[in-house]
Design a protein around this motif. Structure first.
Motif, mmCIF file in Angstrom:
data_model
loop_
_atom_site.group_PDB
_atom_site.id
_atom_site.type_symbol
_atom_site.label_atom_id
_atom_site.label_comp_id
_atom_site.label_asym_id
_atom_site.label_seq_id
_atom_site.Cartn_x
_atom_site.Cartn_y
_atom_site.Cartn_z
ATOM 1 N N VAL A 67 0.937 -1.274 -0.128
ATOM 2 C CA VAL A 67 -0.008 -0.185 0.157
ATOM 3 C C VAL A 67 0.802 1.196 0.058
ATOM 4 C CG1 VAL A 67 -0.185 -0.056 2.614
ATOM 5 C CG2 VAL A 67 -1.916 1.287 1.268
ATOM 6 N N PHE A 68 1.977 1.240 0.647
ATOM 7 C CA PHE A 68 2.873 2.435 0.777
ATOM 8 C C PHE A 68 3.765 2.471 -0.532
ATOM 9 C CE2 PHE A 68 2.627 1.177 5.280
ATOM 10 C CZ PHE A 68 1.583 2.055 5.560
ATOM 11 N N ALA A 69 4.021 1.295 -1.250
ATOM 12 C CA ALA A 69 4.768 1.048 -2.493
ATOM 13 C C ALA A 69 4.046 1.827 -3.451
ATOM 14 C CB ALA A 69 5.319 -0.309 -2.603
ATOM 15 N N ASP A 70 2.733 1.573 -3.224
ATOM 16 C CA ASP A 70 1.762 2.161 -4.417
ATOM 17 C C ASP A 70 1.957 3.854 -4.537
ATOM 18 O OD1 ASP A 70 0.441 0.016 -5.526
ATOM 19 O OD2 ASP A 70 -1.423 0.419 -4.604
ATOM 20 N N SER A 71 2.347 4.562 -3.489
ATOM 21 C CA SER A 71 2.601 5.752 -3.270
ATOM 22 C C SER A 71 3.674 6.295 -3.888
ATOM 23 C CB SER A 71 2.520 6.341 -2.054
ATOM 24 O OG SER A 71 1.371 6.043 -1.165
ATOM 25 N N LEU A 72 4.679 5.067 -4.237
ATOM 26 C CA LEU A 72 5.923 5.649 -4.854
ATOM 27 C C LEU A 72 5.771 5.575 -6.314
ATOM 28 C CD1 LEU A 72 8.556 3.530 -2.793
ATOM 29 C CD2 LEU A 72 8.028 6.192 -2.687
ATOM 30 N N PRO A 73 6.399 6.786 -7.138
ATOM 31 C CA PRO A 73 6.398 6.794 -8.437
ATOM 32 C C PRO A 73 7.176 5.548 -9.056
ATOM 33 C CG PRO A 73 7.947 8.381 -7.795
ATOM 34 C CD PRO A 73 7.216 7.767 -6.711
ATOM 35 N N ASP A 74 7.044 4.991 -10.177
ATOM 36 C CA ASP A 74 7.787 4.143 -10.932
ATOM 37 C C ASP A 74 8.093 4.466 -12.245
ATOM 38 O OD1 ASP A 74 5.274 3.522 -12.049
ATOM 39 O OD2 ASP A 74 5.723 1.344 -12.015
ATOM 40 N N GLY A 75 8.652 3.875 -12.905
ATOM 41 C CA GLY A 75 9.054 4.159 -14.588
ATOM 42 C C GLY A 75 9.401 5.656 -14.732
ATOM 43 N N TRP A 76 8.559 6.415 -15.364
ATOM 44 C CA TRP A 76 8.892 7.887 -15.802
ATOM 45 C C TRP A 76 9.053 8.567 -14.247
ATOM 46 C CZ3 TRP A 76 10.668 11.298 -19.119
ATOM 47 C CH2 TRP A 76 10.363 12.489 -18.825
ATOM 48 N N GLY A 77 8.262 8.569 -13.345
ATOM 49 C CA GLY A 77 8.377 9.386 -12.116
ATOM 50 C C GLY A 77 9.502 9.140 -11.387
ATOM 51 N N ARG A 78 9.886 7.821 -11.396
ATOM 52 C CA ARG A 78 11.129 7.229 -10.570
ATOM 53 C C ARG A 78 12.193 8.103 -11.378
ATOM 54 N NH1 ARG A 78 12.474 3.345 -6.530
ATOM 55 N NH2 ARG A 78 14.844 3.268 -6.252
ATOM 56 N N LEU A 79 12.345 7.928 -12.690
ATOM 57 C CA LEU A 79 13.372 8.617 -13.562
ATOM 58 C C LEU A 79 13.533 10.074 -13.195
ATOM 59 C CD1 LEU A 79 15.534 8.529 -15.763
ATOM 60 C CD2 LEU A 79 13.610 9.033 -17.498
ATOM 61 N N LEU A 80 12.622 10.812 -13.153
ATOM 62 C CA LEU A 80 12.499 12.335 -12.779
ATOM 63 C C LEU A 80 13.099 12.482 -11.238
ATOM 64 C CD1 LEU A 80 9.172 13.666 -14.184
ATOM 65 C CD2 LEU A 80 11.609 13.666 -15.192
ATOM 66 N N VAL A 81 12.695 11.550 -10.372
ATOM 67 C CA VAL A 81 13.025 11.659 -9.080
ATOM 68 C C VAL A 81 14.645 11.546 -8.908
ATOM 69 C CG1 VAL A 81 13.065 10.880 -6.665
ATOM 70 C CG2 VAL A 81 10.981 11.265 -8.034
#
Length: 385
Positions: A67-81
């Motif tokens: 449920v908390f991992a759902d809050s994290l960006p992945d793919g594109w969002g993680r690249l930006l972070v």
């Protein structure tokens, strides 16, 4: 960046509980006393409303509950972070998940927010859609953009592989997508036409639009289902939980079948009409060749008034492949070319009458072949009879 060892979780300004680092790699969770008395389980199976400390496994979410991992960006969002961290002389490899949740703060998908927050960039000027697309393309090709701050503010909390922004249009919250390096220029038009076909098939979707462009056929946009505006114009967040999170399984591993998804939906929602909604979506995915039907592309929303979970409107519907060209979610064990018998077997085992299931499937097949014939012919898709 100092390592965060404790993080508070909130829902609409109410404290849900606390995440705390345990043995340097696990994020233990404990509900707040008041939340136990008046809240709801944010993850029904893994985190029932009980006064105790919950310990996650190290995998598949890096020591977080799903449920908390759902809050994290992945793919594109993680690249930006990660690129923004590098810009600020921070090594992303050294940044743990509690710090990443603090960076998300209150901007994540769904309704959970995290405090204290870690701001990574200041306010930045807005860009028009073609400018965003150009900067996204540059970011994907050379992993650098002069407008990194703007891209992060617009899409740093988003999931999925394709570049996207989260924006407000006429007071409503929207997601607008842009082509990735592997996409054809008409991908936005294609996803828009898929959304129109899905609605014609009786599948619930949020409002969709094709935003104009001078660079391509247009950009696909959809109104967010995890945001709701009341009569006074105030926007509230809705708690959202993916199948991946509920089952604590990675969406990158194709290990689920629609049989299980039907059972899960009935167990989570306690409503057979939600099972019928899922069956329609399964039929559409099969006939329209949407094979990226992994466990993060099915989610549930918590209805606070009715105190229950419901399936979200459908999303991420387009012509697609998963691992080895198969469906990520198998149909009665078949991920390559499931046929009508296998579709009906899933329906019958889920409790749907075979005559009703066959009519729904045939109607959807006819609608898909009529409205999406151009895309299916282009790829010479096998017709299911």
């Amino acid at each position: 960046m100092d390592r965060i060892r404790q993080l508070n979780v909130f829902y609409h300004e109410r404290k849900v509980g606390t995440l705390a680092l345990y043995k340097e790699r696990l994020a233990a969770f404990e509900y707040d006393k008041e939340w136990i008395e008046s809240g709801f389980p944010v993850s029904p199976f893994s985190l029932p409303l009980e006064k105790r400390v919950f310990l996650p496994k190290a995998d598949p979410f890096g020591g977080l509950f799903g449920v908390f991992a759902d809050s994290l960006p992945d793919g594109w969002g993680r690249l930006l972070v990660d690129r923004l961290m590098l810009k600020n002389h921070i090594d992303p490899v050294t940044v743990g998940n509690l710090n990443r949740l603090a960076i998300v703060g209150d901007s994540g998908m769904g309704a959970l927010s995290y405090r204290p927050e870690i701001p990574l960039c200041a306010e930045a000027a807005a860009l028009d859609l073609d400018q965003v697309a150009e900067e996204c393309e540059k970011m994907l090709k050379i992993e650098y953009s002069d407008n990194l701050d703007q891209l992060f503010q617009l899409g740093g909390s988003s999931g999925g592989a394709r570049p996207k922004i989260l924006t407000k249009i006429d007071g409503e919250e929207w997601i607008i997508k842009f082509p990735s390096c592997d996409d054809k220029k008409d991908i936005g038009k294609q996803e828009y036409e898929y959304s129109l076909c899905a609605k014609e098939c009786g599948i619930e979707m949020m409002q969709t639009r094709l935003f104009p462009s001078e660079r391509c056929a247009g950009y696909f946009g959809t109104r967010r289902f995890d945001r709701k505006r009341d009569a006074g114009g105030a926007v509230s967040k809705i708690h959202m939980l993916s199948v991946s999170a509920i089952l604590e399984t990675s969406h990158r591993i194709p290990n689920l079948d629609y049989h299980l998804l039907m059972k899960l939906t009935l167990e989570i929602t306690k409503d057979f009409s939600e099972v019928l909604k899922l069956y329609r979506l399964m039929c559409f995915n099969v006939f329209a060749h949407n094979r990226d039907d992994h466990s993060r592309n099915f989610s549930y929303l918590y209805d606070e008034q009715e105190a229950c979970y419901k399936l979200t409107p459908a999303y991420d519907l387009t012509y697609s492949h998963s691992l080895n060209g198969e469906h990520a979610m198998t149909v009665n064990g078949n991920g390559i070319n499931p046929d009508m018998e296998e579709i009906l077997e899933v329906a019958v085992q889920a409790g749907i009458r075979e005559t009703q299931a066959r009519k729904i499937a045939c109607d959807i097949r006819e609608c898909v072949e009529d409205m999406l014939e151009g895309y299916l012919k282009k790829h010479m898709v096998y017709k299911i009879r």
